[in-house]
Design an enzyme around this catalytic site. Structure first.
Site, short mmCIF file in Angstrom:
data_model
loop_
_atom_site.label_atom_id
_atom_site.label_comp_id
_atom_site.label_asym_id
_atom_site.label_seq_id
_atom_site.Cartn_x
_atom_site.Cartn_y
_atom_site.Cartn_z
N SER A 101 0.83 -1.21 0.00
CA SER A 101 0.00 0.00 0.00
C SER A 101 0.86 1.26 0.00
O SER A 101 0.48 2.29 -0.59
CB SER A 101 -0.98 0.00 1.16
OG SER A 101 -0.34 0.26 2.39
N HIS A 120 8.39 3.38 8.84
CA HIS A 120 8.14 2.50 9.98
C HIS A 120 6.93 3.04 10.75
O HIS A 120 6.84 4.25 11.00
CB HIS A 120 9.37 2.44 10.90
CG HIS A 120 9.18 1.54 12.07
ND1 HIS A 120 9.16 0.16 11.94
CD2 HIS A 120 8.95 1.80 13.38
CE1 HIS A 120 8.94 -0.38 13.13
NE2 HIS A 120 8.82 0.59 14.02
N ASP A 171 15.49 -0.32 12.12
CA ASP A 171 14.78 0.97 12.24
C ASP A 171 15.58 1.97 13.08
O ASP A 171 15.00 2.73 13.87
CB ASP A 171 13.39 0.73 12.87
CG ASP A 171 12.58 -0.29 12.08
OD1 ASP A 171 12.60 -0.23 10.85
OD2 ASP A 171 11.96 -1.17 12.71
C1 GRF Z 1 3.78 -0.55 6.81
O1 GRF Z 1 3.11 -0.44 8.02
C2 GRF Z 1 5.18 -0.01 6.95
O2 GRF Z 1 5.28 1.04 7.85
C3 GRF Z 1 5.92 -1.20 7.49
O3 GRF Z 1 5.38 -2.30 6.80
C4 GRF Z 1 4.04 -2.00 6.42
C5 GRF Z 1 3.96 -2.21 4.94
O4 GRF Z 1 2.65 -2.05 4.46
N1 GRF Z 1 7.35 -1.04 7.30
P1 GRF Z 1 2.40 -1.99 2.89
O5 GRF Z 1 2.96 -3.28 2.31
O6 GRF Z 1 3.07 -0.78 2.35
O7 GRF Z 1 0.90 -1.93 2.74
#
Ligand code: GRF
Length: 202
Positions: free
Chosen positions: A14, A111, A147
């Site tokens: 996403s 993150h 992170d």
């Molecule tokens: C997000 O919450 C991002 O912060 C974390 O992993 C998740 C990925 O979600 N690192 P998407 O695949 O971008 O929907």
């Protein structure tokens, strides 16, 4: 001159989609998205890339004996395409200092916490269980830790009394989708100046 970037993602993508949408709306000037890569061949992120007409490259972690061999293949894919900066958008692998050295201060990650609180997996759950009243997300430079790199951008959201992990995660995700493209614009406007942990922007 455009900055040639790649997005790496392991899952639903996403955050990648937020970047693809900004690109489609011509809101990423000076950025050329040349590749989306994944360590998971079936990742939905790769389908999102193809749907947007961006080359999708799977480098299957399971096909390699160790991290060094996997990273060598990933690095070769990036170098073949002249990639200059890398955006991690839900990429679930730690990258070694040797790999990161190929893109100094040009790898960013999103993150879902206000770092340095709650690094690592299940950040939203960690924040809820800790009882914080303000949560959020962070775009940071990537170093060899989890992170732990210099912070570039943060956005806060309130934690509600009756929040579940899903509800709070969804509220944070809205901000992630705004913040990560902003991070990409910073990369393109760069180079990012950094003194120790402190990055100076703009
Ligand atoms: C997000 O919450 C991002 O912060 C974390 O992993 C998740 C990925 O979600 N690192 P998407 O695949 O971008 O929907």
């Amino acid at each position: 001159m455009s900055l040639r970037i790649a997005v790496l993602a392991s899952g639903r993508g996403s955050n990648l989609q937020a970047i693809l949408d900004e690109r489609a709306a011509s809101r990423l000037p000076g950025v050329e998205l040349v590749m989306v890569g994944s360590d998971v061949p079936g990742a939905a992120a790769l389908d999102r890339a193809r749907a947007a007409g961006v080359e999708a490259v799977a480098v299957d972690r399971q096909a390699f004996a160790d991290r060094a061999a996997f990273e060598a293949a990933l690095l070769a894919a990036l170098r073949d395409r002249g990639v200059e900066a890398v955006v991690l958008a839900g990429f679930m692998r730690l990258l070694s200092p040797a790999f990161l050295g190929a893109f100094p201060d040009r790898v960013i990650n999103i993150h879902p916490s206000l770092l340095p609180s709650f690094p690592g997996l299940h950040a939203v759950r960690q924040a809820l269980e800790h009882g914080v009243k303000v949560a959020g997300c962070t775009v940071h430079l990537v170093d060899g830790g989890t992170d732990s790199g210099a912070i570039l951008l943060q956005a806060a959201v309130p934690v509600m009394a009756d929040d579940t992990e899903d509800a709070l995660g969804a509220r944070i995700l809205v901000e992630e989708h705004r913040l990560l493209p902003e991070g990409v614009r910073l990369l393109a406007a760069g180079p990012i100046r950094r003194v120790g942990r402190r990055a100076t922007l703009g």
